[in-house]
Scaffold this active site. Structure first.
Site, short mmCIF file in Angstrom:
data_model
loop_
_atom_site.label_atom_id
_atom_site.label_comp_id
_atom_site.label_asym_id
_atom_site.label_seq_id
_atom_site.Cartn_x
_atom_site.Cartn_y
_atom_site.Cartn_z
N HIS A 137 0.84 -1.20 0.00
CA HIS A 137 0.00 0.00 0.00
C HIS A 137 0.87 1.26 0.00
O HIS A 137 1.78 1.38 0.82
CB HIS A 137 -0.92 0.02 1.24
CG HIS A 137 -2.08 -0.91 1.11
ND1 HIS A 137 -3.14 -0.88 1.96
CD2 HIS A 137 -2.34 -1.89 0.21
CE1 HIS A 137 -4.03 -1.81 1.60
NE2 HIS A 137 -3.56 -2.45 0.55
N TYR A 197 -9.01 5.36 7.92
CA TYR A 197 -9.14 5.72 9.34
C TYR A 197 -10.19 6.83 9.39
O TYR A 197 -9.96 7.93 8.90
CB TYR A 197 -7.82 6.25 9.89
CG TYR A 197 -6.73 5.23 10.06
CD1 TYR A 197 -5.95 4.82 8.97
CD2 TYR A 197 -6.46 4.66 11.31
CE1 TYR A 197 -4.94 3.89 9.13
CE2 TYR A 197 -5.45 3.72 11.47
CZ TYR A 197 -4.69 3.35 10.37
OH TYR A 197 -3.69 2.42 10.52
N PRO A 232 -3.66 0.45 18.89
CA PRO A 232 -3.47 -0.06 17.52
C PRO A 232 -3.60 0.99 16.42
O PRO A 232 -3.32 0.73 15.27
CB PRO A 232 -4.55 -1.13 17.38
CG PRO A 232 -5.58 -0.76 18.38
CD PRO A 232 -4.86 -0.10 19.51
C1 PHB Z 1 -5.58 -4.35 11.04
O1 PHB Z 1 -5.60 -4.59 9.83
O2 PHB Z 1 -5.94 -5.17 11.93
C2 PHB Z 1 -5.09 -2.99 11.49
C3 PHB Z 1 -4.54 -2.12 10.55
C4 PHB Z 1 -4.09 -0.86 10.95
C5 PHB Z 1 -4.22 -0.49 12.29
C6 PHB Z 1 -4.78 -1.36 13.23
C7 PHB Z 1 -5.22 -2.62 12.84
O3 PHB Z 1 -3.80 0.75 12.68
#
Ligand code: PHB
Ligand code: APR
Length: 389
Positions: free
Chosen positions: A72, A200, A292
């Site tokens: 990506h 996001y 995360p």
């Molecule tokens: C995921 O694909 O689980 C994932 C991707 C980006 C993040 C958190 C989780 O910031």
């Protein structure tokens, strides 16, 4: 039993360290509390920095990743019905690799089995002893029989709830923590993503993340309250809420499917200093936790064990012991950069319950600045793709 390095934990950190040490000709035994299937059953993130991919190549486990992973060149940030693409490639000349942590763990487990290096699963009641002596050792119970593993060093790769950090006297550690007043409810589903890159999304109803594992499997999250339970969320309720947050265009074109995994993760920032006590070295979640939002957890585990393997390889090649003393400081410099970025991304994209209206405006203004300023986008990009090792 005797070995050079006893590794506690067969998650990504422990397994990757095991392979790096094997490639460097250093003996290690991995002690894991759970079964291989249990370890593989944990669903975690799936975004790898280029540095992590390089470390996996160094460990000799990059083959399947290079044939199956997605590359990506950016991510999208959404707010108020608008989205802006952060173009990593154009901004900082780097990309990220989308490849699930489960697949990284599987590749590492296969590589360890292939090289015949010892891993002991279902090792119970692990205890660390004589950490500040020249001859530390580990006690554990396996198949009902008490065992002793003598070693030169112990690598605590046993995660946030492991025994390693708890084996260090409290007065020898400084802990830094922030617990966020919300969690992430995550769903895995075998449907093709209706997005090319991760989204996001900040929305009036809360945060949502659209991610994927492959062209056929999506991973989606919605911010939820701390007292939420998975059983409160049917698939239908989850998809309806996700669609209301991720953006109307995506909601209109996406397909949904039955969840093959559904779980709630709490969000916290946590770091212990130093990442060493005597002959015990902490790496990965045993030493730090990040929310995360910045996709840093697995990447930090990789950089920790890269530094630790370099320190141990240096020592066994006859370098002065100082090479071991430098591990914690070297790892923590990178850890705190990732902790800061993960905290910033989390504060930027989540509405905090009972949020001070002033902070709400600051957040909106920060998002506006991100959308209009290439400098701000560059700052996000260079942290997201990973700072230099
Ligand atoms: C995921 O694909 O689980 C994932 C991707 C980006 C993040 C958190 C989780 O910031
Ligand atoms: N004895 C032996 N093994 C243990 C013990 C113990 N007392 N306690 C925990 N373990 C094992 C766990 O079963 C787990 O398999 O240690 C392993 C730790 O793995 P992780 O928690 O995955 O931590 P780490 O390897 O550092 O990987 C960090 O995993 O949790 C995600 O978001 C995190 O992506 C990041 C990555």
């Amino acid at each position: 039993m005797r070995t050079q390095v006893a590794i506690i934990g067969a998650g990504p950190a422990g397994l990757l360290l095991g392979q790096l040490l094997y490639e460097a000709g250093i003996e290690a035994v991995i002690l894991e509390r759970r079964t291989p299937d249990h370890v593989l059953g944990r669903i975690r993130a799936g975004v790898l920095e280029q540095g992590t991919v390089d470390i996996l190549d160094l460990a000799g486990v990059g083959e399947r990743l290079h044939s199956e992973a997605l590359i990506h060149g950016g991510v999208e940030i959404g707010t108020g019905g608008r989205r802006h693409r952060i173009a990593f490639k154009d901004l900082v000349g780097k990309v990220v690799t989308v490849y699930g942590q489960t697949e990284v763990t599987r590749d590492l487990m296969d590589a360890r089995a292939a090289c015949g290096a010892p891993s002991i699963y279902e090792a119970e009641s692990v205890e660390l002893h004589d950490l500040t002596s020249a001859r530390p050792w580990v006690r554990f119970v396996h198949q009902g029989i008490e065992q002793r593993l003598d070693c030169d060093f112990i690598a605590g790769c046993d995660g946030y709830h492991g025994v390693s950090r708890r084996s260090i006297p409290a007065e020898a550690l400084s802990a830094f923590e922030r617990v966020y007043p919300f969690g992430w409810l995550g769903v895995l589903a075998d449907v093709p993503p209706a997005w090319d890159e991760l989204i996001y999304a900040d929305s009036e109803r809360g945060f949502a993340l659209a991610s994927m594992r492959s062209e056929k499997r999506i991973r989606c999250y919605v911010q939820c309250s701390l007292d939420d339970k998975v059983e409160h969320w049917s698939d239908a309720r989850f998809w309806e809420e996700f669609k209301r947050r991720v953006g109307e265009d995506v909601a209109a074109r996406m397909t949904v499917g039955p969840s093959i995994e559904k779980s709630i993760a709490p969000l916290r920032s946590f770091v212990v200093e130093p990442m060493r006590y005597g002959q015990l070295f902490l790496a990965g979640d045993a030493a730090h936790i990040v929310p995360p939002t910045g996709a840093k957890g697995l990447n930090l585990a990789a950089s920790d064990v890269f530094y630790l393997h370099e320190a141990l390889a240096g020592y066994y090649r006859g370098k002065p012991r100082e090479v071991l003393d430098q591990y914690s400081g070297r790892a923590l410099r990178r850890v705190w950069q990732a902790v800061r970025f993960s905290w910033w991304m989390t504060s930027l994209l989540h509405r905090f319950p009972g949020e001070d209206p002033f902070f709400g405006r600051i957040r909106g203004s920060e998002l506006q600045y991100l959308f209009q300023s290439e400098s701000s986008q560059k700052a996000l990009a260079e942290n997201y793709v990973g700072l230099p090792l």
